[in-house]
Design a protein around this motif. Sequence first.
Motif, mmCIF file in Angstrom:
data_model
loop_
_atom_site.group_PDB
_atom_site.id
_atom_site.type_symbol
_atom_site.label_atom_id
_atom_site.label_comp_id
_atom_site.label_asym_id
_atom_site.label_seq_id
_atom_site.Cartn_x
_atom_site.Cartn_y
_atom_site.Cartn_z
ATOM 1 N N THR A 167 0.882 -1.170 0.009
ATOM 2 C CA THR A 167 -0.069 0.089 0.018
ATOM 3 C C THR A 167 0.778 1.246 -0.072
ATOM 4 O O THR A 167 1.996 1.253 0.458
ATOM 5 N N VAL A 168 0.361 2.220 -0.669
ATOM 6 C CA VAL A 168 0.965 3.476 -0.562
ATOM 7 C C VAL A 168 0.151 4.559 -0.029
ATOM 8 O O VAL A 168 -1.057 4.806 -0.414
ATOM 9 N N THR A 169 0.475 5.351 0.931
ATOM 10 C CA THR A 169 -0.164 6.461 1.846
ATOM 11 C C THR A 169 0.471 7.705 1.454
ATOM 12 O O THR A 169 1.610 8.011 1.612
ATOM 13 N N SER A 170 -0.689 8.810 0.867
ATOM 14 C CA SER A 170 -0.275 10.152 0.880
ATOM 15 C C SER A 170 0.133 10.851 2.200
ATOM 16 O O SER A 170 -0.673 10.698 2.969
ATOM 17 N N TRP A 216 1.250 14.880 3.912
ATOM 18 C CA TRP A 216 1.361 16.346 3.835
ATOM 19 C C TRP A 216 1.995 16.827 4.921
ATOM 20 O O TRP A 216 1.514 16.943 5.935
ATOM 21 N N HIS A 217 3.343 16.937 4.822
ATOM 22 C CA HIS A 217 4.268 17.527 6.013
ATOM 23 C C HIS A 217 4.057 16.571 7.336
ATOM 24 O O HIS A 217 3.826 17.085 8.434
ATOM 25 N N GLY A 218 4.034 15.303 6.917
ATOM 26 C CA GLY A 218 3.968 14.352 8.287
ATOM 27 C C GLY A 218 2.508 13.752 8.502
ATOM 28 O O GLY A 218 2.340 13.124 9.349
ATOM 29 N N VAL A 219 1.433 14.617 8.044
ATOM 30 C CA VAL A 219 0.332 14.213 8.153
ATOM 31 C C VAL A 219 -0.290 13.223 7.224
ATOM 32 O O VAL A 219 -0.313 13.437 6.027
ATOM 33 N N ALA A 220 -0.751 11.859 7.653
ATOM 34 C CA ALA A 220 -1.172 11.080 6.621
ATOM 35 C C ALA A 220 -2.531 11.351 5.920
ATOM 36 O O ALA A 220 -3.318 11.761 6.501
ATOM 37 N N GLY A 221 -2.448 11.011 4.687
ATOM 38 C CA GLY A 221 -3.883 11.137 3.987
ATOM 39 C C GLY A 221 -4.294 9.983 3.762
ATOM 40 O O GLY A 221 -4.387 8.869 4.683
ATOM 41 N N SER A 222 -4.930 9.863 2.219
ATOM 42 C CA SER A 222 -5.582 8.639 2.137
ATOM 43 C C SER A 222 -4.598 7.419 1.584
ATOM 44 O O SER A 222 -3.320 7.765 1.260
ATOM 45 N N THR A 223 -4.831 6.224 1.593
ATOM 46 C CA THR A 223 -4.141 5.016 1.243
ATOM 47 C C THR A 223 -4.785 4.257 0.211
ATOM 48 O O THR A 223 -5.968 4.008 0.066
ATOM 49 N N THR A 224 -4.075 3.612 -0.826
ATOM 50 C CA THR A 224 -4.555 2.970 -1.630
ATOM 51 C C THR A 224 -4.817 1.537 -1.335
ATOM 52 O O THR A 224 -4.490 1.023 -0.251
#
Length: 731
Positions: free
Chosen positions: A231-234, A236-244
């Motif tokens: 899996t790959v998670t986006s 933003w400056h250390g804050v996790a976003g959505s995951t594939t």
Amino acid sequence: MPRRLWVPRDRTAPAPHPPGFAQSLPIPDGAVTLPAVMRRIAGLPAITTTTLTEETVIVERVEAVVEETVVPALLLAPPRAPVAPPPVPPAPPAPPVPPAHERWSPPPAPPSSAPARTPGARPWRRRRPRLRLALLLLLATLVAAGVLLVSRGDGITPAPAPTALTAANVTFDGADVHWQPTGDRATAYLVRVATDPALRHVVWTRTVDAADPRVHVGGRGITEDEQLYVTVTSTWHGVAGSTTQPLAVHTPLRPPSPVTDVTTKPDTSGVTLTWGAAARATGYQVVVASDAAMTKVLHTSAVVHGTKYRVSLRDGARYHVLLRTVRGPAHASEDGDEQVVRGPDSRVRAFSTPLKRLGVPTTPTVHPLSASTVKVSWKPVTNATRYTVTFAATAKSKQRTVLTTTHTSVTLDGVRPKAMHLRPIFYVRVVADRWGLVEHTSKPRTATVLAGNARTPVAFTTTVATYNLLRTQFDDDAGRSWAKRFTLSGKQLRGVGIAGLQETGWGKVDGKRPVSVVAKAAHLKVAKHPHSSTPCTTQNQPVLYASGKFSLLHCGYAKVSAKSTKGIDARYATWVELKNKKSRQTVLVVNAHLTAYTSKHSSTSAVAQRARAAEAKRLVKLIAKHRRGGQPVVLTGDYNSYPGRWATTPLDVLAAAGYTSADLTARSSTDGDYASFHDFDGARANDKPIDHVIMNGKVVATSYRVHVTDSKKAPSDHYEVSAVVQVHRSH
């Protein structure tokens, strides 16, 4: 019930945010906690304004949170109740007081300037809980400000998940993972690899910069033959976003090592291969090719589970072999199985198989079928792969390839000796070879074509024989007299229709006529002039015939030797015209005995050879003189020659004139390769008969035979030679 605080604001100042922004904040009993403050910040409504920048709005939101939560907590939090000191344990009994002179007193302490402490008064300890709470709330405020900066003023929105997640170059210890980036909504990507789709057991992680959306998954935690989920998670400056969604990747087995020690043991039927076991290999595949580049593959084996293999190959050739190692489950044995992993190929090794021993072809049999067609046949040759039929003008001249075949019998059409620069009697050989690497040539067989095509019907069939009887002045090897010998010879001639004798005179010996002794024993009649007792010849070459089948029309004899040749006995030929009583077809019979040797020259001398050729030419003239129309002609006699004995033999002369020997043209033969002259010294299979039955195109020989017997008991130094012939009608 939780308490609710209300923090009034100065209503005279302009509100940086909509009315009602300050809300009651439920605070549970006890101290204000960081999670409560964070939940409160996240639950604030979005600020809608068009006059303030995003940074100003963020500051206003943080200020509102501080006014509504932090300040009331600092001012209104109840003081902590003082903690009662622990109970003092009872003092142990006082030791006995020593006398005054034994007691020791410490020196007096210096005076202190510190104010005296009132017992039980600890104001700084009472303020410590509030200080800790203030620091905690300050930290929560800073974290909340960071979260609001990330959310850019409109709530915390996670970065979208990357797309097109793929894996390439999957090996036993890793894979290359690629994905489509999310643009500027992510500053980095978190790649995780687990052994389950829910990512409960993560075995590998890596943070990748957003500028390069790819990573090689490998190293510690990645093993062979394992199902993994990537899996790959986006972020933003250390804050996790959505995951594939998890990408399933199966690592294959680790390839086996190559085979390094291959041993070849070639033989005439193939090669046996042995090799040492390769690391991690569960099977092997053998590939054999005819070239070093392994492009012309001759054999590819299935998966071999041992270290020995046998390949059947052609002998006398060079080959190249390599081994491929495979690894897989025991049941995965077929080539192309998805569970099989192939290792590197071994080094190509060359080897050669020895050539099988080639046999020697026997002398071929040649049967002329017409004036331009011959059939050549021979026995199979051991280990021969191909045969070549060759023609030659003489026994020693250059061979000319006529046909190449894999069969042991061929029929050749269009055989025209003159057009092929051959003599009327030519030589046929068979060359056997093995893969074109080695060849053996047979002995030559004399051959000819028929003098003509007998298209007219067959008038009659009879047996024609020629027999040279040893002169009366000699006894045979058994010591028998000439009379006994001639009687035995005559008995051998029984059943013959026409017979030509040599060295059998008309004159009486011991009161008997030798020719009459033979004729009586053979049940034949001596040829005599019609209505006369005078024989057709008084020389040593009479003609006998079956009087029940034939009637004599004309006869005579003539000298065929040259008049001026010194040292050569005179040679004669007898001619007889017979008529078959049943078919009334006539046939011209000519019997001759050509020169054997001279008084000064042997039988093989050039003088004797040329004399025989000249005598054959006179025979041709004699036949032309007495032959009528298209009359069939049969010649018998001892010609003291065979094909190839000299550059031009009597047989060559006669063949050129259209008269061919039965031993060359008969459809079948019995002991035809034996010499007709044995000299009481045993039969010799040298294909050199000097006694012949010869005919023109109106007569066809169906069989030919040399009557081979025990030479020690034979009545003559020659064997009887006979042929069964079909005499066709003249018209």
